[in-house]
Design an enzyme around this catalytic site. Structure first.
Site, mmCIF file in Angstrom:
data_model
loop_
_atom_site.group_PDB
_atom_site.id
_atom_site.type_symbol
_atom_site.label_atom_id
_atom_site.label_comp_id
_atom_site.label_asym_id
_atom_site.label_seq_id
_atom_site.Cartn_x
_atom_site.Cartn_y
_atom_site.Cartn_z
ATOM 1 N N PRO A 12 0.795 -1.222 0.000
ATOM 2 C CA PRO A 12 0.000 0.000 0.000
ATOM 3 C C PRO A 12 0.832 1.279 0.000
ATOM 4 C CG PRO A 12 -0.455 -1.344 1.958
ATOM 5 C CD PRO A 12 0.520 -2.085 1.132
ATOM 6 N N ASN A 13 0.281 2.258 -0.677
ATOM 7 C CA ASN A 13 0.814 3.619 -0.744
ATOM 8 C C ASN A 13 2.084 3.758 -1.589
ATOM 9 O OD1 ASN A 13 -1.221 4.780 1.007
ATOM 10 N ND2 ASN A 13 -0.234 3.635 2.647
ATOM 11 N N ARG A 20 4.798 11.127 -2.328
ATOM 12 C CA ARG A 20 4.609 10.790 -0.923
ATOM 13 C C ARG A 20 5.909 10.975 -0.139
ATOM 14 N NH1 ARG A 20 4.640 4.653 1.190
ATOM 15 N NH2 ARG A 20 4.067 5.080 3.349
ATOM 16 N N TYR A 25 11.184 9.045 1.106
ATOM 17 C CA TYR A 25 11.172 7.993 0.085
ATOM 18 C C TYR A 25 11.785 8.422 -1.250
ATOM 19 C CZ TYR A 25 7.998 5.805 3.405
ATOM 20 O OH TYR A 25 7.463 5.254 4.540
ATOM 21 N N ASN A 76 8.419 -5.397 -1.207
ATOM 22 C CA ASN A 76 8.312 -4.194 -0.376
ATOM 23 C C ASN A 76 6.827 -4.064 -0.063
ATOM 24 O OD1 ASN A 76 8.148 -1.776 0.907
ATOM 25 N ND2 ASN A 76 9.368 -0.633 -0.588
ATOM 26 N N ALA A 79 3.560 -0.697 4.768
ATOM 27 C CA ALA A 79 3.197 -0.848 6.180
ATOM 28 C C ALA A 79 2.752 -2.268 6.526
ATOM 29 C CB ALA A 79 2.103 0.158 6.539
ATOM 30 N N HIS A 82 4.757 -4.600 8.717
ATOM 31 C CA HIS A 82 4.810 -4.488 10.176
ATOM 32 C C HIS A 82 3.668 -5.204 10.885
ATOM 33 C CE1 HIS A 82 7.880 -1.698 9.066
ATOM 34 N NE2 HIS A 82 7.014 -0.868 8.487
ATOM 35 N N ASP A 89 2.328 -15.732 6.484
ATOM 36 C CA ASP A 89 1.984 -17.154 6.347
ATOM 37 C C ASP A 89 2.041 -17.601 4.889
ATOM 38 O OD1 ASP A 89 1.668 -17.343 9.060
ATOM 39 O OD2 ASP A 89 -0.518 -17.496 9.032
ATOM 40 N N GLU A 100 13.168 -9.268 1.411
ATOM 41 C CA GLU A 100 12.355 -8.136 1.883
ATOM 42 C C GLU A 100 13.086 -6.840 1.524
ATOM 43 O OE1 GLU A 100 11.811 -8.042 6.115
ATOM 44 O OE2 GLU A 100 10.450 -6.321 5.999
ATOM 45 N N HIS A 102 12.962 -2.390 1.586
ATOM 46 C CA HIS A 102 12.403 -1.087 1.985
ATOM 47 C C HIS A 102 13.289 0.015 1.416
ATOM 48 C CE1 HIS A 102 9.653 -2.966 4.779
ATOM 49 N NE2 HIS A 102 10.660 -3.715 5.195
ATOM 50 N N LEU A 103 12.660 1.079 0.959
ATOM 51 C CA LEU A 103 13.420 2.251 0.505
ATOM 52 C C LEU A 103 14.120 2.923 1.683
ATOM 53 C CD1 LEU A 103 10.608 3.568 -1.773
ATOM 54 C CD2 LEU A 103 12.929 3.175 -2.608
ATOM 55 N N SER A 104 13.342 3.134 2.747
ATOM 56 C CA SER A 104 13.877 3.772 3.950
ATOM 57 C C SER A 104 14.460 2.692 4.860
ATOM 58 C CB SER A 104 12.755 4.523 4.670
ATOM 59 O OG SER A 104 11.795 3.605 5.180
ATOM 60 N N ARG A 109 13.458 4.627 12.256
ATOM 61 C CA ARG A 109 12.256 5.467 12.247
ATOM 62 C C ARG A 109 11.399 5.193 13.494
ATOM 63 N NH1 ARG A 109 9.595 4.984 6.553
ATOM 64 N NH2 ARG A 109 8.476 6.807 7.352
ATOM 65 N N ARG A 113 7.694 0.709 13.349
ATOM 66 C CA ARG A 113 8.252 0.217 12.078
ATOM 67 C C ARG A 113 9.400 -0.759 12.299
ATOM 68 N NH1 ARG A 113 6.153 3.655 7.951
ATOM 69 N NH2 ARG A 113 5.686 5.712 8.805
HETATM 70 C C1 DQA Z 1 8.540 1.246 3.428
HETATM 71 C C2 DQA Z 1 8.702 1.392 4.936
HETATM 72 C C3 DQA Z 1 7.380 1.138 5.653
HETATM 73 O O1 DQA Z 1 7.537 1.336 7.055
HETATM 74 C C4 DQA Z 1 6.307 2.097 5.144
HETATM 75 O O2 DQA Z 1 5.069 1.815 5.761
HETATM 76 C C5 DQA Z 1 6.191 2.136 3.667
HETATM 77 C C6 DQA Z 1 7.415 2.113 2.872
HETATM 78 C C7 DQA Z 1 9.841 1.626 2.675
HETATM 79 O O3 DQA Z 1 9.967 1.251 1.517
HETATM 80 O O4 DQA Z 1 10.693 2.295 3.240
HETATM 81 O O5 DQA Z 1 5.115 2.260 3.113
HETATM 82 O O6 DQA Z 1 8.254 -0.126 3.141
#
Ligand code: DQA
Length: 155
Positions: A12-13, A20, A25, A76, A79, A82, A89, A100, A102-104, A109, A113
């Site tokens: 999501p997002n 964003r 990011y 990725n 959220a 988390h 599963d 796995e 993540h950009l950040s 943080r 997270r």
């Molecule tokens: C994220 C880190 C997550 O905590 C966050 O909810 C995201 C982006 C990242 O790519 O850094 O949506 O997955």
């Protein structure tokens, strides 16, 4: 002959990347990251497929459909990383490498997270390197495919 498939999952997002929180990011869009991942997959003889969804169930469905068909998964999950136990599963039933991404750097943080429910079912995590992480995550998955085990990535 068809190439092994690497599935890139975006949660999501992530469709809003570029607009964003660019301070967190970056300014690149999801399409830019997918293009980078596709180029990395190409270099490694892999065919990249990508799915982005706002819904955990869609990502679960994609993992089910990947079983026995897809060679490796880079995820990725945003959220969902988390709290997404159903994605955890589903990934636990996938036999290929899982990376796995993540950009950040979530560990640097907010406290909520800092727990990834996907980490226990992933071979490893790439986090904190911005868009370059898409390159690194695909590269790690490709190396695991070539020679399973941690030494494949470290060598
Ligand atoms: C994220 C880190 C997550 O905590 C966050 O909810 C995201 C982006 C990242 O790519 O850094 O949506 O997955």
């Amino acid at each position: 002959m068809s190439r092994p498939v690497l599935l890139l999952l975006s949660g999501p997002n992530l469709a809003l990347l570029g607009e964003r929180q660019p301070d967190v990011y970056g300014t690149e869009k999801l399409a830019d990251h997918v293009a980078r991942a596709t180029a990395a997959a190409d270099r490694n003889g892999l065919e990249l497929e990508h799915l982005q969804s706002e819904r955990e169930g869609d990502l679960v469905d994609a993992v089910h459909a990947a079983r026995g068909r897809v060679a490796a998964i880079v995820v990725n999950a945003g959220a969902i990383s988390h709290y997404g136990w159903s994605l955890h599963d589903a990934l636990a039933t996938f036999s290929g490498p899982v990376v796995e991404l993540h950009l950040s750097n979530p560990d640097a943080r907010e406290p909520w997270r800092r727990r990834s429910v996907l980490a226990p079912v992933s071979d490893g995590t790439v986090a904190g390197f911005g868009g370059v992480g898409y390159d690194l995550a695909v590269e790690a998955a490709a190396r695991l495919l070539r020679a399973p085990g941690l030494s494949a990535v470290k060598a």
